[in-house]
Enzyme design. Structure first.
Site, PDB file in Angstrom:
ATOM      1  N   HIS A  44      76.635  74.514  -9.385  1.00 15.76           N
ATOM      2  CA  HIS A  44      76.504  75.938  -9.050  1.00 15.76           C
ATOM      3  C   HIS A  44      76.524  76.137  -7.535  1.00 15.76           C
ATOM      4  O   HIS A  44      77.212  77.030  -7.027  1.00 15.76           O
ATOM      5  CB  HIS A  44      75.196  76.464  -9.642  1.00 15.76           C
ATOM      6  CG  HIS A  44      74.835  77.852  -9.225  1.00 15.76           C
ATOM      7  ND1 HIS A  44      75.061  78.961 -10.016  1.00 15.76           N
ATOM      8  CD2 HIS A  44      74.245  78.324  -8.084  1.00 15.76           C
ATOM      9  CE1 HIS A  44      74.648  80.042  -9.385  1.00 15.76           C
ATOM     10  NE2 HIS A  44      74.138  79.692  -8.213  1.00 15.76           N
ATOM     11  N   GLU A  45      75.798  75.307  -6.805  1.00 13.92           N
ATOM     12  CA  GLU A  45      75.722  75.461  -5.347  1.00 13.92           C
ATOM     13  C   GLU A  45      77.053  75.088  -4.675  1.00 13.92           C
ATOM     14  O   GLU A  45      77.474  75.731  -3.712  1.00 13.92           O
ATOM     15  CB  GLU A  45      74.581  74.610  -4.784  1.00 13.92           C
ATOM     16  CG  GLU A  45      73.198  74.991  -5.293  1.00 13.92           C
ATOM     17  CD  GLU A  45      72.849  76.446  -5.041  1.00 13.92           C
ATOM     18  OE1 GLU A  45      73.406  77.045  -4.090  1.00 13.92           O
ATOM     19  OE2 GLU A  45      72.035  77.001  -5.793  1.00 13.92           O
TER      20      GLU A  45
ATOM     21  N   HIS B 225      79.442  77.980  -4.751  1.00 11.23           N
ATOM     22  CA  HIS B 225      79.258  78.982  -3.691  1.00 11.23           C
ATOM     23  C   HIS B 225      80.028  78.583  -2.433  1.00 11.23           C
ATOM     24  O   HIS B 225      80.645  79.425  -1.772  1.00 11.23           O
ATOM     25  CB  HIS B 225      77.774  79.123  -3.353  1.00 11.23           C
ATOM     26  CG  HIS B 225      76.997  79.940  -4.333  1.00 11.23           C
ATOM     27  ND1 HIS B 225      77.432  81.166  -4.790  1.00 11.23           N
ATOM     28  CD2 HIS B 225      75.797  79.716  -4.942  1.00 11.23           C
ATOM     29  CE1 HIS B 225      76.536  81.657  -5.637  1.00 11.23           C
ATOM     30  NE2 HIS B 225      75.549  80.795  -5.745  1.00 11.23           N
TER      31      HIS B 225
ATOM     32  N   GLU C  72      76.710  85.171  -8.372  1.00  5.71           N
ATOM     33  CA  GLU C  72      75.874  84.254  -9.150  1.00  5.71           C
ATOM     34  C   GLU C  72      76.499  83.988 -10.512  1.00  5.71           C
ATOM     35  O   GLU C  72      76.517  82.857 -10.992  1.00  5.71           O
ATOM     36  CB  GLU C  72      74.465  84.814  -9.303  1.00  5.71           C
ATOM     37  CG  GLU C  72      73.672  84.905  -8.007  1.00  5.71           C
ATOM     38  CD  GLU C  72      73.507  83.561  -7.323  1.00  5.71           C
ATOM     39  OE1 GLU C  72      73.356  82.527  -8.023  1.00  5.71           O
ATOM     40  OE2 GLU C  72      73.543  83.527  -6.078  1.00  5.71           O
TER      41      GLU C  72
END
Length: 274
Positions: free
Chosen positions: A135-136, A139, A203
């Site tokens: 997930h990070e 980004h 997100e």
């Protein structure tokens, strides 16, 4: 791959933010009696660059570089594998005591940093941690961290312009000072409404990217559940300005809900499991 909806939102919001910026820069140019041509390039390059560097430094204060041996060896290996699959350079890994289980990413492609809390490492299983790191990295891959920084810079600039506009347009008394501060806050909040619209959507995109690259959304869904429950009754040691960058914003007061940087956790979990 980067979500088309995120790209479209970034373009639309970027155009709106640029309009705010042009208006603020023109006012400053008139205020100081200089050409807007001098103010526009300086502000659009220098201010975000300074805030980007300063923000990255402030975010990583108290963080330590994650060792590559012992319990962290497997974390480095999974990050290397995920980065290769997602087409980005392996980000620098750091660990920090945050008071609550959480994680965040700063930087850009080629110079990204993923920071996880020691509290997070203690409660997550391997596949759950892999979901969080994916997930990070998403980004960083999607460049939305930089968009957030630029948006916050413009919001700050517009707020200052509103402050000086009210201050110079009225009498120099305590009432004018208070009105100027209120106008500054409202102007900043107006800009941040658009920035936070991207923040909430990004997100969902990062969650979906993580699900695609690890093959399932279940591990990240379980991680979000554990992060949410693990934060209850505990106070985050991170600065409030960092909440938009974290995988979960644990503040849920009235104003936090109104200007939320993250969508509701239960909706994220539902999407991951759908």
């Amino acid at each position: 791959m980067t979500d088309f909806g995120l790209k479209l939102r970034m373009v639309v919001v970027g155009t709106i933010l640029f309009a705010f910026y042009v208006g603020a820069a023109t006012f400053l140019a008139l205020l100081f009696g200089v050409s807007p041509i001098l103010i526009l390039p300086a502000g659009i390059v220098i201010l975000p660059a300074i805030q980007y560097k300063l923000g990255k430094w402030m975010a990583l204060r108290g963080a330590e570089e994650m060792p590559e041996d012992g319990q962290y060896r497997e974390v480095h290996q999974m990050t290397e594998s995920l980065s290769r699959d997602m087409g980005v350079d392996k980000p620098k890994l750091m660990v920090m005591n945050m008071g609550v289980p959480n994680a965040f990413a700063v930087g850009r492609k080629g110079a990204g940093v993923v920071c996880v809390s020691t509290e997070l490492m203690q409660i997550l299983e391997r596949d759950e941690l892999e979901g969080v790191i994916a997930h990070e990295i998403a980004h960083i891959k999607n460049r939305d961290v930089i968009t957030m920084v630029v948006g916050q810079s413009i919001g700050m600039m517009v707020g200052y312009v509103a402050y000086f506009a009210v201050l110079m347009g009225g009498e120099r008394n305590i009432g004018t000072w208070i009105l100027a501060m209120v106008a500054s806050s409202l102007a900043n909040m107006l800009v941040m409404v658009f920035v936070l619209a991207i923040s909430r959507y990004r997100e969902y995109v990062a969650d979906e990217d993580a699900r695609q690259y690890i093959g399932t959304g279940e591990p990240l869904a379980r991680a979000l559940e554990k992060i949410s429950s693990g934060a209850q009754g505990r106070e985050s040691q991170l600065d409030d300005s960092m909440s938009a960058l974290c995988i979960m914003n644990t503040d849920r007061g009235l104003m936090e809900k109104l200007f939320a940087s993250h969508p509701p956790t239960e909706k994220r979990i539902e999407k991951l499991r759908s």
